[in-house]
Write a protein that holds these residues in place. Structure first.
Motif, PDB file in Angstrom:
ATOM      1  N   LEU A  88       2.532   8.695  21.021  1.00  0.00           N
ATOM      2  CA  LEU A  88       2.631   9.855  20.147  1.00  0.00           C
ATOM      3  C   LEU A  88       1.571   9.827  19.050  1.00  0.00           C
ATOM      4  CD1 LEU A  88       4.492  12.305  19.134  1.00  0.00           C
ATOM      5  CD2 LEU A  88       5.450  10.622  17.581  1.00  0.00           C
ATOM      6  N   LEU A  89       1.001  10.993  18.783  1.00  0.00           N
ATOM      7  CA  LEU A  89       0.160  11.220  17.613  1.00  0.00           C
ATOM      8  C   LEU A  89       0.825  12.335  16.832  1.00  0.00           C
ATOM      9  CD1 LEU A  89      -2.396  10.929  15.876  1.00  0.00           C
ATOM     10  CD2 LEU A  89      -3.523  12.545  17.429  1.00  0.00           C
ATOM     11  N   PHE A  90       1.242  12.047  15.587  1.00  0.00           N
ATOM     12  CA  PHE A  90       1.929  13.018  14.741  1.00  0.00           C
ATOM     13  C   PHE A  90       1.019  13.346  13.575  1.00  0.00           C
ATOM     14  CE2 PHE A  90       4.675  14.755  11.588  1.00  0.00           C
ATOM     15  CZ  PHE A  90       5.794  15.257  12.242  1.00  0.00           C
ATOM     16  N   LEU A  91       0.638  14.626  13.441  1.00  0.00           N
ATOM     17  CA  LEU A  91      -0.239  15.094  12.377  1.00  0.00           C
ATOM     18  C   LEU A  91       0.584  15.914  11.398  1.00  0.00           C
ATOM     19  CD1 LEU A  91      -3.084  16.404  14.709  1.00  0.00           C
ATOM     20  CD2 LEU A  91      -2.996  14.190  13.566  1.00  0.00           C
ATOM     21  N   ALA A  92       0.576  15.549  10.117  1.00  0.00           N
ATOM     22  CA  ALA A  92       1.372  16.269   9.123  1.00  0.00           C
ATOM     23  C   ALA A  92       0.498  16.667   7.950  1.00  0.00           C
ATOM     24  CB  ALA A  92       2.527  15.396   8.634  1.00  0.00           C
ATOM     25  N   TYR A 138      10.854  13.132  10.947  1.00  0.00           N
ATOM     26  CA  TYR A 138      10.679  13.068  12.401  1.00  0.00           C
ATOM     27  C   TYR A 138      11.137  11.708  12.947  1.00  0.00           C
ATOM     28  CZ  TYR A 138       8.505  13.228  16.976  1.00  0.00           C
ATOM     29  OH  TYR A 138       8.291  13.193  18.326  1.00  0.00           O
ATOM     30  N   ILE A 139      10.784  10.629  12.250  1.00  0.00           N
ATOM     31  CA  ILE A 139      11.183   9.289  12.703  1.00  0.00           C
ATOM     32  C   ILE A 139      12.696   9.162  12.680  1.00  0.00           C
ATOM     33  CG2 ILE A 139      11.112   6.825  12.125  1.00  0.00           C
ATOM     34  CD1 ILE A 139       8.216   7.333  11.123  1.00  0.00           C
ATOM     35  N   ARG A 153       6.849   0.788  18.315  1.00  0.00           N
ATOM     36  CA  ARG A 153       5.911   0.319  17.288  1.00  0.00           C
ATOM     37  C   ARG A 153       5.258   1.520  16.618  1.00  0.00           C
ATOM     38  NH1 ARG A 153       4.695  -4.918  17.214  1.00  0.00           N
ATOM     39  NH2 ARG A 153       5.627  -6.200  18.803  1.00  0.00           N
ATOM     40  N   HIS A 154       5.418   1.600  15.311  1.00  0.00           N
ATOM     41  CA  HIS A 154       4.932   2.731  14.525  1.00  0.00           C
ATOM     42  C   HIS A 154       3.768   2.296  13.639  1.00  0.00           C
ATOM     43  CE1 HIS A 154       8.735   4.867  15.352  1.00  0.00           C
ATOM     44  NE2 HIS A 154       9.304   3.696  15.155  1.00  0.00           N
ATOM     45  N   CYS A 155       2.823   3.214  13.431  1.00  0.00           N
ATOM     46  CA  CYS A 155       1.751   3.007  12.462  1.00  0.00           C
ATOM     47  C   CYS A 155       1.588   4.308  11.696  1.00  0.00           C
ATOM     48  CB  CYS A 155       0.442   2.629  13.150  1.00  0.00           C
ATOM     49  SG  CYS A 155      -0.876   2.317  11.956  1.00  0.00           S
ATOM     50  N   LEU A 156       1.593   4.218  10.380  1.00  0.00           N
ATOM     51  CA  LEU A 156       1.469   5.376   9.510  1.00  0.00           C
ATOM     52  C   LEU A 156       0.186   5.251   8.712  1.00  0.00           C
ATOM     53  CD1 LEU A 156       2.569   7.876   8.013  1.00  0.00           C
ATOM     54  CD2 LEU A 156       3.925   6.326   6.618  1.00  0.00           C
ATOM     55  N   TYR A 157      -0.631   6.309   8.726  1.00  0.00           N
ATOM     56  CA  TYR A 157      -1.868   6.321   7.959  1.00  0.00           C
ATOM     57  C   TYR A 157      -1.720   7.309   6.814  1.00  0.00           C
ATOM     58  CZ  TYR A 157      -6.462   7.282   6.277  1.00  0.00           C
ATOM     59  OH  TYR A 157      -7.533   7.439   5.439  1.00  0.00           O
ATOM     60  N   GLY A 158      -2.134   6.908   5.650  1.00  0.00           N
ATOM     61  CA  GLY A 158      -2.157   7.789   4.494  1.00  0.00           C
ATOM     62  C   GLY A 158      -2.662   7.019   3.294  1.00  0.00           C
ATOM     63  N   LEU A 159      -2.983   7.724   2.226  1.00  0.00           N
ATOM     64  CA  LEU A 159      -3.549   7.085   1.055  1.00  0.00           C
ATOM     65  C   LEU A 159      -2.537   6.844  -0.059  1.00  0.00           C
ATOM     66  CD1 LEU A 159      -6.937   9.021   0.884  1.00  0.00           C
ATOM     67  CD2 LEU A 159      -6.447   6.818   1.935  1.00  0.00           C
ATOM     68  N   ASP A 160      -1.362   7.455   0.031  1.00  0.00           N
ATOM     69  CA  ASP A 160      -0.359   7.293  -1.017  1.00  0.00           C
ATOM     70  C   ASP A 160       0.314   5.935  -0.925  1.00  0.00           C
ATOM     71  OD1 ASP A 160      -0.866   9.818  -1.906  1.00  0.00           O
ATOM     72  OD2 ASP A 160       0.884  10.736  -0.951  1.00  0.00           O
ATOM     73  N   ALA A 161       0.489   5.291  -2.070  1.00  0.00           N
ATOM     74  CA  ALA A 161       1.156   3.987  -2.109  1.00  0.00           C
ATOM     75  C   ALA A 161       2.629   4.106  -1.773  1.00  0.00           C
ATOM     76  CB  ALA A 161       0.980   3.342  -3.483  1.00  0.00           C
ATOM     77  N   ALA A 167       7.995   3.523   4.543  1.00  0.00           N
ATOM     78  CA  ALA A 167       8.020   2.739   5.773  1.00  0.00           C
ATOM     79  C   ALA A 167       9.144   1.711   5.733  1.00  0.00           C
ATOM     80  CB  ALA A 167       6.677   2.049   5.996  1.00  0.00           C
ATOM     81  N   LEU A 168       9.326   1.057   4.593  1.00  0.00           N
ATOM     82  CA  LEU A 168      10.414   0.091   4.454  1.00  0.00           C
ATOM     83  C   LEU A 168      11.777   0.764   4.592  1.00  0.00           C
ATOM     84  CD1 LEU A 168       9.054  -2.053   1.495  1.00  0.00           C
ATOM     85  CD2 LEU A 168       9.383  -2.812   3.857  1.00  0.00           C
ATOM     86  N   ALA A 169      11.888   1.990   4.096  1.00  0.00           N
ATOM     87  CA  ALA A 169      13.165   2.708   4.127  1.00  0.00           C
ATOM     88  C   ALA A 169      13.568   3.139   5.531  1.00  0.00           C
ATOM     89  CB  ALA A 169      13.102   3.915   3.205  1.00  0.00           C
ATOM     90  N   THR A 170      12.651   3.128   6.490  1.00  0.00           N
ATOM     91  CA  THR A 170      13.024   3.522   7.853  1.00  0.00           C
ATOM     92  C   THR A 170      13.856   2.453   8.542  1.00  0.00           C
ATOM     93  OG1 THR A 170      11.058   2.550   8.904  1.00  0.00           O
ATOM     94  CG2 THR A 170      10.897   4.862   8.163  1.00  0.00           C
ATOM     95  N   HIS A 171      13.739   1.202   8.096  1.00  0.00           N
ATOM     96  CA  HIS A 171      14.428   0.063   8.711  1.00  0.00           C
ATOM     97  C   HIS A 171      13.986  -0.155  10.152  1.00  0.00           C
ATOM     98  CE1 HIS A 171      16.964  -0.455   5.215  1.00  0.00           C
ATOM     99  NE2 HIS A 171      17.205   0.844   5.242  1.00  0.00           N
ATOM    100  N   GLU A 172      12.809   0.366  10.493  1.00  0.00           N
ATOM    101  CA  GLU A 172      12.250   0.116  11.818  1.00  0.00           C
ATOM    102  C   GLU A 172      11.712  -1.315  11.859  1.00  0.00           C
ATOM    103  OE1 GLU A 172      11.768   2.208  14.762  1.00  0.00           O
ATOM    104  OE2 GLU A 172      13.436   3.138  13.736  1.00  0.00           O
ATOM    105  N   ILE A 173      11.898  -1.974  12.985  1.00  0.00           N
ATOM    106  CA  ILE A 173      11.479  -3.366  13.118  1.00  0.00           C
ATOM    107  C   ILE A 173       9.957  -3.496  13.114  1.00  0.00           C
ATOM    108  CG2 ILE A 173      11.565  -5.395  14.615  1.00  0.00           C
ATOM    109  CD1 ILE A 173      14.217  -4.223  15.719  1.00  0.00           C
TER     110      ILE A 173
END
Length: 187
Positions: A88-92, A138-139, A153-161, A167-173
Motif C-alpha cells: 500500500l501507498l497512502f497519500l494524505a 486509516y490504520i 509493517r508500516h512506514c510513515l513519512y512526514g516532517l512533523d515531530a 506512531a506509538l499510539a497505534t500500538h502496531e508492532i
C-alpha cells in the motif's frame, strides 16, 4: 500540528532510535530493500513534501507549477525507492477544517473495504483533517477489518515531530517513521 523540539529531544536522549536510510535508486518493489527492513505500507503526509518543493532551501524557487509538480514527483519517487512498500501507498494532504466530520467518517468506513483492494489510496484536501490524522484513522480502520495481519509493517513519512507520538499510539508492532534532516531534490 507539531511538537516543537521533540524530535531533537528524542534523538539526543535515544540516539540509537535513528538510523540512516540507504538508497540504491531502484524503484522495483520486488527487489530487497537495501536497508534490511521490508515494509508492507508507506504513508506519506504530503504537506511535508509539497512545502519544500515550493520553497526549497538553498535553491531558487520554482518558476512554474510544472516545476513544482516535477519536484513533488521526484520527492515521492525517492521516498518510494527507499521504503519499497509491498502492499500500500497512502497519500494524505491536509483537508479543510473539520466540519461535518462525522458524516465524512461514516463514508470513509464504507469506502475502506474498497480502498483496501487498491494499492494506492489518496486522501486529498476534500477530506477534512490533517494528513497525519487521516493516515492514523486509516490504520485504525484497517486494524478493525476482518483478516487484518497484525504483523503488517508500516512506514510513515512526514516532517512533523508529532508523527512519533502518533506512531506509538497505534500500538502496531512494526512501525517506522521516516524523516529527513535536510533534503535537496531538484536537479
Amino acid at each position: 500540528m507539531g511538537i516543537p523540539s521533540f524530535y531533537r529531544w528524542v534523538t539526543e536522549r535515544y540516539p540509537k532510535c535513528v538510523v540512516s536510510a540507504r538508497e540504491d535508486g531502484a524503484f522495483d518493489t520486488r527487489r530487497p530493500n537495501p536497508n534490511g527492513l521490508e515494509f508492507d505500507n508507506l504513508y506519506l503526509d504530503l504537506n511535508g513534501i509539497i512545502h519544500p518543493c515550493f520553497h526549497p532551501q538553498g535553491l531558487p524557487a520554482p518558476k512554474t507549477h510544472e516545476e513544482v509538480f516535477e519536484a513533488i514527483y521526484k520527492y515521492i519517487d525517492r521516498i518510494f525507492s527507499i521504503i519499497r512498500p509491498r502492499k500500500l501507498l497512502f497519500l494524505a494532504i491536509d483537508g479543510v477544517a473539520p466540519r461535518a466530520k462525522m458524516n465524512q467518517q461514516r463514508s470513509r468506513r464504507f469506502k475502506a473495504a474498497k480502498d483496501a483492494s487498491d494499492n494506492v489510496v489518496l486522501s486529498d484536501a476534500s477530506v477534512p483533517g490533517e494528513g497525519e490524522h487521516k493516515i492514523m484513522s486509516y490504520i485504525r480502520l484497517q486494524r478493525n477489518m476482518p483478516g487484518y495481519d497484525p504483523n503488517t509493517r508500516h512506514c510513515l513519512y512526514g516532517l512533523d515531530a508529532d508523527l512519533i507520538m502518533l506512531a506509538l499510539a497505534t500500538h502496531e508492532i512494526h512501525f517506522s517513521v521516516l524523516r529527513e534532516v535536510h533534503i535537496l531534490i531538484r536537479d
